[in-house]
Design a protein around this motif. Sequence first.
Motif, mmCIF file in Angstrom:
data_model
loop_
_atom_site.group_PDB
_atom_site.id
_atom_site.type_symbol
_atom_site.label_atom_id
_atom_site.label_comp_id
_atom_site.label_asym_id
_atom_site.label_seq_id
_atom_site.Cartn_x
_atom_site.Cartn_y
_atom_site.Cartn_z
ATOM 1 N N MET A 1 -72.215 -22.839 48.521
ATOM 2 C CA MET A 1 -72.204 -23.478 47.197
ATOM 3 C C MET A 1 -72.793 -22.503 46.177
ATOM 4 N N THR A 2 -72.349 -22.595 44.918
ATOM 5 C CA THR A 2 -72.851 -21.710 43.870
ATOM 6 C C THR A 2 -74.300 -22.066 43.529
ATOM 7 N N ASP A 3 -74.929 -21.206 42.684
ATOM 8 C CA ASP A 3 -76.319 -21.463 42.322
ATOM 9 C C ASP A 3 -76.427 -22.760 41.524
ATOM 10 N N LYS A 4 -77.652 -23.288 41.471
ATOM 11 C CA LYS A 4 -77.869 -24.621 40.904
ATOM 12 C C LYS A 4 -77.508 -24.706 39.423
ATOM 13 N N THR A 6 -75.292 -22.879 37.656
ATOM 14 C CA THR A 6 -73.833 -22.875 37.478
ATOM 15 C C THR A 6 -73.246 -24.215 37.909
ATOM 16 N N PHE A 7 -73.767 -24.733 39.017
ATOM 17 C CA PHE A 7 -73.310 -26.020 39.511
ATOM 18 C C PHE A 7 -73.598 -27.126 38.500
ATOM 19 N N GLY A 8 -74.816 -27.106 37.934
ATOM 20 C CA GLY A 8 -75.201 -28.121 36.963
ATOM 21 C C GLY A 8 -74.360 -28.061 35.705
ATOM 22 N N SER A 9 -74.080 -26.828 35.233
ATOM 23 C CA SER A 9 -73.237 -26.668 34.042
ATOM 24 C C SER A 9 -71.841 -27.220 34.283
ATOM 25 N N PHE A 10 -71.314 -26.985 35.481
ATOM 26 C CA PHE A 10 -69.977 -27.469 35.823
ATOM 27 C C PHE A 10 -69.939 -28.997 35.823
ATOM 28 N N ILE A 11 -70.975 -29.615 36.407
ATOM 29 C CA ILE A 11 -71.053 -31.081 36.424
ATOM 30 C C ILE A 11 -71.091 -31.623 34.999
ATOM 31 N N LYS A 12 -71.866 -30.981 34.148
ATOM 32 C CA LYS A 12 -71.989 -31.428 32.763
ATOM 33 C C LYS A 12 -70.663 -31.319 32.023
ATOM 34 N N ILE A 13 -69.959 -30.202 32.243
ATOM 35 C CA ILE A 13 -68.667 -30.004 31.571
ATOM 36 C C ILE A 13 -67.677 -31.090 31.980
ATOM 37 N N ARG A 41 -79.397 -29.824 34.984
ATOM 38 C CA ARG A 41 -80.355 -28.794 34.590
ATOM 39 C C ARG A 41 -80.561 -27.742 35.681
ATOM 40 N N GLY A 42 -79.879 -27.935 36.830
ATOM 41 C CA GLY A 42 -79.992 -26.971 37.904
ATOM 42 C C GLY A 42 -81.262 -27.097 38.698
ATOM 43 N N VAL A 43 -81.891 -28.272 38.662
ATOM 44 C CA VAL A 43 -83.137 -28.485 39.395
ATOM 45 C C VAL A 43 -82.835 -28.813 40.855
ATOM 46 N N SER A 44 -81.756 -29.596 41.091
ATOM 47 C CA SER A 44 -81.428 -29.997 42.458
ATOM 48 C C SER A 44 -79.924 -30.222 42.594
ATOM 49 N N TYR A 45 -79.507 -30.320 43.856
ATOM 50 C CA TYR A 45 -78.119 -30.633 44.166
ATOM 51 C C TYR A 45 -78.002 -32.128 44.479
ATOM 52 N N PRO A 46 -76.793 -32.688 44.321
ATOM 53 C CA PRO A 46 -76.594 -34.085 44.739
ATOM 54 C C PRO A 46 -76.695 -34.208 46.256
ATOM 55 N N ASP A 47 -77.031 -35.374 46.726
ATOM 56 C CA ASP A 47 -77.051 -35.622 48.164
ATOM 57 C C ASP A 47 -75.629 -35.480 48.707
ATOM 58 N N THR A 67 -67.326 -24.825 44.542
ATOM 59 C CA THR A 67 -67.250 -23.508 43.879
ATOM 60 C C THR A 67 -67.647 -23.575 42.407
ATOM 61 N N ALA A 68 -67.824 -24.805 41.896
ATOM 62 C CA ALA A 68 -68.184 -25.011 40.482
ATOM 63 C C ALA A 68 -67.204 -24.319 39.553
ATOM 64 N N SER A 69 -65.932 -24.450 39.874
ATOM 65 C CA SER A 69 -64.886 -23.851 39.043
ATOM 66 C C SER A 69 -63.626 -24.689 39.180
ATOM 67 N N THR A 70 -62.798 -24.645 38.151
ATOM 68 C CA THR A 70 -61.559 -25.416 38.156
ATOM 69 C C THR A 70 -60.493 -24.664 38.933
ATOM 70 N N ASP A 71 -59.924 -25.314 39.931
ATOM 71 C CA ASP A 71 -58.843 -24.724 40.722
ATOM 72 C C ASP A 71 -57.530 -24.944 39.972
ATOM 73 N N THR A 72 -57.165 -23.962 39.152
ATOM 74 C CA THR A 72 -55.986 -24.104 38.290
ATOM 75 C C THR A 72 -54.710 -24.302 39.085
#
Length: 334
Positions: A1-4, A6-13, A41-47, A67-72
């Motif tokens: 999994m990507t860093d927290k 990047t992951f958090g930003s993706f969830i927010k988007i 905020r990248g503090v933790s991952y979801p369960d 991957t915290a990215s859109t699979d086009t």
Amino acid sequence: MTDKKTFGSFIKIKRTEKNYSQKDLAEMLFVTEGAVSKWERGVSYPDITLISDLCRVLDISEHELITASTDTDARKMKHEARKFRVIRSTWFWVPTISYAVALLTCFVCNLAVNHTLSWFFIVLTALICAYTFVPTVTCFFESKKLLSFSVSTYLSICLLLFTCAVYTDGLSWFLTACIGVLIGYVLLFVPVFLSRSKLSRYKFVIAFAASCILTILLLLNVYIRHPFSLIPAILITCYAFAPAILCAVICTLRFDPFLKAGICATLSTVMYYFTDLVVDVLFGTKENSYQVNFNDWSQCLEGNIYIIVLTSFLLISAIFIGIGIFRVCKNKKR
């Protein structure tokens, strides 16, 4: 999994794209708003137990989440698949509803005008025939769609012919018409059906031979009701199919393609040239179709054209045969 982060930003988007607040997302996942805030905020991952629900709510794949990215490419394929389903559904329902409306209209009109169902059955069988072509009954089959299409369309054509024969008191021509249609179906579909079988190499031989046999049966059926010179008719039928069958046999042989093309062209040209002679012999006609005189085109037009066509095609055949022999000799030297 990507860093927290990047992951958090993706969830927010993805949350923002859905116009969900953190509270909305938390309620849908049965977690606290603070948990969602920590993810973004990248503090933790979801369960891990929330992964499937999170993907469903945000309309993303698990691969995209990890991957915290859109699979086009995947989204494009999913969009095209959805679009295809819509088109297929439209292709099925629009003609189906149109046929149903037309059938109901004709039913009412026939009863209102004639006070009985007379010509309605012709319309019924005609619409059934049209339905087997568009949208086709293949929608109801998961496999063997071509087989279901060919069988359903042929049977529907026969049903329409039968209805027309009943209404015109012309059952005498019904079987003749069905055999004639079957000949066309054999030539069209048999090579396709055999293309993936062990007989694929002989698919055209089988198709032409079967068509020849069906044509002879067609002649026999006509002869029963309207006697004519049967034996000459059968012989000329065999002669007509002979070039196609022989060429199909030659094409199954394993030698140079140019040689095969030259031999097939020569055979077909010669047999075509002598067609009138065979007809004259079989049916006792005495037409002088082979008189050649390039100084008298008014009297020898047919013969002049025949000899020009024969010479031209034989020349082309000779070129193909020459190329084939050259290729064979060249391969032997290697």
